[in-house]
Design an enzyme around this catalytic site. Structure first.
Site, PDB file in Angstrom:
ATOM      1  CD  GLU A  67      -2.941  -1.105   0.222  1.00 44.75           C
ATOM      2  OE1 GLU A  67      -3.326   0.009  -0.194  1.00 44.75           O
ATOM      3  OE2 GLU A  67      -3.377  -2.187  -0.236  1.00 44.75           O
ATOM      4  CB  SER A 456     -46.216 -37.435  38.604  1.00 45.92           C
ATOM      5  OG  SER A 456     -47.358 -38.209  38.299  1.00 45.92           O
TER       6      SER A 456
END
Length: 807
Positions: A67, A456
């Protein structure tokens, strides 16, 4: 003069570079366990900022070569670089090195839009010059490597290293660093996942630039360019799987702090412990898979024509498009012999499924029937079948050179679902939670959202209400047929016990551990339906989904696994209300703690203890902002006593008998004396449960179908839900000493006849000791005295006489 005019015109509108000194990178929300293991990451951007000193030198050099090779020589704008980029465009038709300096890219990324206009470019140049005057080169580079977009939601080099290579930037080799340095030019279209050839060409060019600039030697260049593309997508590196917990935490943080949690680096530390959470997830999945296998093989998920199997690249791509579920991967059967099937997965060209791993695959007929056991692979699969397989982790981790002999198990994705919730009775902290077999298949959290009949498993609340209103563990109720006529029903209601048997006069202790339905119904009628509902409401439980008829005794109301576990946690802690919570603390930007879990205190009678009050958090609503600069006050939560400790003590002892000699006997394999619980199975086996606890932890499990249907006539809570509970608790109880609830002062022991529940003399060889609340305890009987009882087993004061065995 023209340039000066532009400068004088644009300069007043430029942003201040000082903002870069205190920049907050957009960082995703991260969710952790209590022991700091990452379980989720939320946000559009994946980013993990790094100090420049922690970035490898070759990585910085790769970016400079790609770059801005004259970065340390220019003052923000490189005229030579602009000329070079123009020349490359004229000669090759494309720009390899770019004309913008790294400083100009920092200016663009932090301050400017991406509009391709002359004014934006001029602003970029002016800002770059200004940045160079006020920041050092190292500060600019650090901003750049942490801000730059590098494709696939990765921002900054650390996130890119994790996304493409699944490891930190410091562990990458030279070729991989050069690949990352090539991403800024076209991060979405030229990354190694989207276009490997183009990314490879860009990487090699960067390596040649590094060599020409003297950053690397010729030997390093040759070795790096000889490497192929090794990148593949890696999701966030999660320490363990807990998506249901992470989603609960995310929702809570979003409600309090809004959308900013996704970008400002918030962290949520949850209450779950990684070892327990991992055990809960594993236990639930294994339990659901075990049920699924018992009921046979439903066949392949698809059938592909034989000619589609010849092109392995196309076949792999098609398999890759199919969903992976937990550790089950899609595979296509490509060959069969007498002993095994051969399959292909998206990542493996050859996987062997031996017959021993298909023996379970009897043909599914219905929930009660399967076909005969298969004798050969041809009885189970055909060439072209698309199935799911599980490859053991140790095989997947073998070297690639040895993976041509991988062995797999034939699997199928269970239709059955379930949930597990585990919490601390002392403060309501969620220790572990899973709301289904696979979050990727269904984010529906059955632990908190599925209202199902507990059957139950609800009975302990019925028995607790009775104990609080004068009944005892020795109260005897007739276990005999009963018929209820209801003009709203076409037929009379004839409730039954499981198995259809009746045992006559039965103590409440026996009735609970044997789960006698008829006793529970008569007990509810004796206590009173409305009185029982009012009592359950006083425990802090939601009664809006509970029926106001005798079916309440059989658990016909609707409750979530979380609500049921909360009720059992209240029993486990001696009768104090429990408020579940999953967020231990929320940490905002710069590590500031914004919220902490409540500090809990138990209170026997809060109305008489005005100093114990709930403290509240300061207003942390995202719109007020008035308390952002002050430390949050940790809230104090008062756990009020909602149940009598004597009644709870007796109920706990009765529930320990469920495990010692009742429907929960399978839990005895854990080898502990302090466990209590209750199974639950509804009519037609639509829902199955096991709820259990000791004084240190309460855990509930539920198994059923999302669209209720029978699990099969041989499926009960003890068969489906209890094994999940047991497998989890085996891990959760490690290191936890056995501890029973301390005996309250008001508890006394009496010798009773276990068959009748009446007081017994010392010369009765069958007599056992039972515990009572002192005000309801029968008078001791002297030797040879049968006691003064009427024919219904009631004492002289007209109250039932009670009991519990102490072993």
């Amino acid at each position: 003069m023209v340039l000066a005019a532009f400068y004088l015109y644009l300069q007043p509108g430029l942003p201040s570079v000082d903002q870069l000194r205190d920049v907050n990178f957009q960082t995703p929300l991260k969710v952790y366990t209590r022991d700091s293991k990452l379980i989720a990451e939320f946000g559009e951007m994946r980013r993990t900022p790094r100090d420049l000193e922690a970035v490898p030198g070759h990585q910085i050099q790769a970016f400079l070569a790609a770059e801005d090779s004259r970065f340390h020589e220019h003052h923000g704008v490189d005229l030579r670089g602009l000329i070079r980029a123009t020349w490359e465009l004229a000669i090759t038709g494309s720009i390899q090195s770019g004309g913008s300096t790294i400083t100009m890219q920092v200016a663009k990324n932090f301050f400017l839009s991406r509009d391709q206009t002359f004014l934006r470019k001029f602003n970029e140049i002016l800002l770059a010059l200004q940045i160079e005057r006020e920041l050092s080169k190292d500060e600019i580079l650090e901003l750049y490597v942490n801000k730059i977009y590098l494709g696939n939601r990765s921002y900054g080099i650390e996130a890119a290293a994790q996304v493409y290579y699944g490891k930190p930037i410091t562990d990458l080799n030279l070729a991989q660093m050069a690949m990352i340095a090539g991403l800024p030019k076209a991060p979405s279209t030229a990354n190694p996942l989207a276009d490997p050839e183009r990314a490879l060409e860009r990487r090699d060019w960067i390596l040649s630039r590094m060599a020409s600039l003297g950053y690397i030697s010729d030997d390093e260049y040759r070795k790096a360019t000889s490497k192929g593309v090794s990148a593949r997508y890696h999701g966030p590196e999660l320490a363990l799987n807990a998506p249901y917990v992470a989603e609960m935490a995310r929702r809570e943080a979003l409600r309090q702090f809004g959308q900013q949690i996704y970008s400002e680096g918030y962290e949520i530390h949850t209450s779950v412990h990684s070892a327990r959470q991992q055990a809960a997830t594993r236990a639930l999945r294994q339990g659901l898979e075990a049920y699924d296998r018992r009921h046979g093989y439903r066949g392949p998920v698809d059938q592909w024509a034989p000619e589609m199997l010849n092109d392995r690249d196309a076949l792999s791509k098609r398999l890759e498009d199919l969903p992976r579920v937990n550790d089950l991967v899609p595979a296509a059967i490509v060959g069969l012999n007498d002993n095994a099937a051969t399959a292909v997965t998206a990542l493996h060209d050859s996987v062997t499924i031996p017959m021993r791993h298909m023996r379970w695959a009897r043909e599914y007929i219905n929930e009660n029937r399967t076909g005969p056991e298969p004798e050969s692979p041809q009885d189970v699969v055909s060439v072209g079948d698309v199935v799911y397989v599980r490859i053991p982790v140790q095989d997947v981790l073998r070297p690639e050179s040895e993976q041509d002999t991988l062995t797999a198990e034939l699997m199928q994705i269970p239709e059955i679902q379930g949930a597990i919730v585990s919490m601390s009775p002392d403060d309501g902290r969620i220790e572990a939670l899973s709301g289904g077999y696979s979050f990727s298949m269904s984010s529906y959290n059955r632990a908190t959202q599925a209202y199902r009949q507990p059957g139950s498993a609800f009975k302990p609340l019925i028995f607790l209400a009775a104990l609080e209103h004068g009944s005892t563990a020795a109260t005897t109720i007739n276990d005999a047929p009963i018929v209820f006529d209801d003009e709203d029903l076409e037929t009379a209601w004839r409730p039954q016990n499981a198995g259809g048997q009746f045992r006559g006069p039965t103590t409440l202790r026996q009735a609970l551990y044997q789960s006698r339905n008829l006793v529970a119904i008569r007990l509810l009628r004796q206590t009173g339906i409305q009185r029982t509902l009012n009592y359950i409401d006083s425990l802090g439980l939601d009664t809006s989904r509970l029926p106001s008829d005798l079916s309440l005794a059989l658990g016909s109301g609707a409750m979530t696994p979380m609500e049921m576990t909360r009720a059992y946690a209240m029993i486990a802690n001696g009768g104090y209300e429990v408020t579940p919570w999953v967020v231990e603390r929320i940490v905002g930007p710069e590590g500031k703690v914004l919220r902490e879990a409540p500090e809990t205190h138990q209170c026997n009678d809060c109305s008489k203890d005005p100093e114990v009050l709930d403290a509240t958090l300061p207003d942390l609503d995202r719109n007020s902002g008035s308390n952002r600069d002050t430390d949050p006050v940790r809230p104090v939560h008062t756990m009020e006593r909602v149940a009598d400790e004597e009644a709870i003590y007796i109920l706990q002892s009765m529930m320990r008998d469920v495990i010692e000699r009742g429907t929960g006997r399978a839990a005895r394999s854990l080898g502990r004396e302090d466990l209590a619980g209750k199974t639950g199975t509804t009519n037609n086996q639509l829902d199955t449960w096991f709820m259990g606890f000791n004084t240190g932890i309460a855990t509930g499990t539920w198994v059923g179908f999302d669209q209720p249907r029978s699990l099969g006539r041989r499926e009960f809570g003890s068969v489906t839900a209890l094994p999940i509970w047991k497998d989890y608790m085996e891990v959760a109880l490690q290191g936890m000493p056995e501890k029973l609830m301390e005996r309250p002062a008001g508890i006394v022991s009496r010798r009773i006849d276990p068959d009748t529940g009446e007081s017994a003399s010392t010369d009765n060889p069958d007599a056992r000791f039972e515990i009572f609340r002192s005000r309801y305890a029968p008078e001791p009987v002297s030797p040879g005295d049968s006691g003064s009882r009427d024919e219904n087993g009631r004492g002289e004061n007209g109250e039932s006489t009670p009991a519990q065995q102490l072993f």
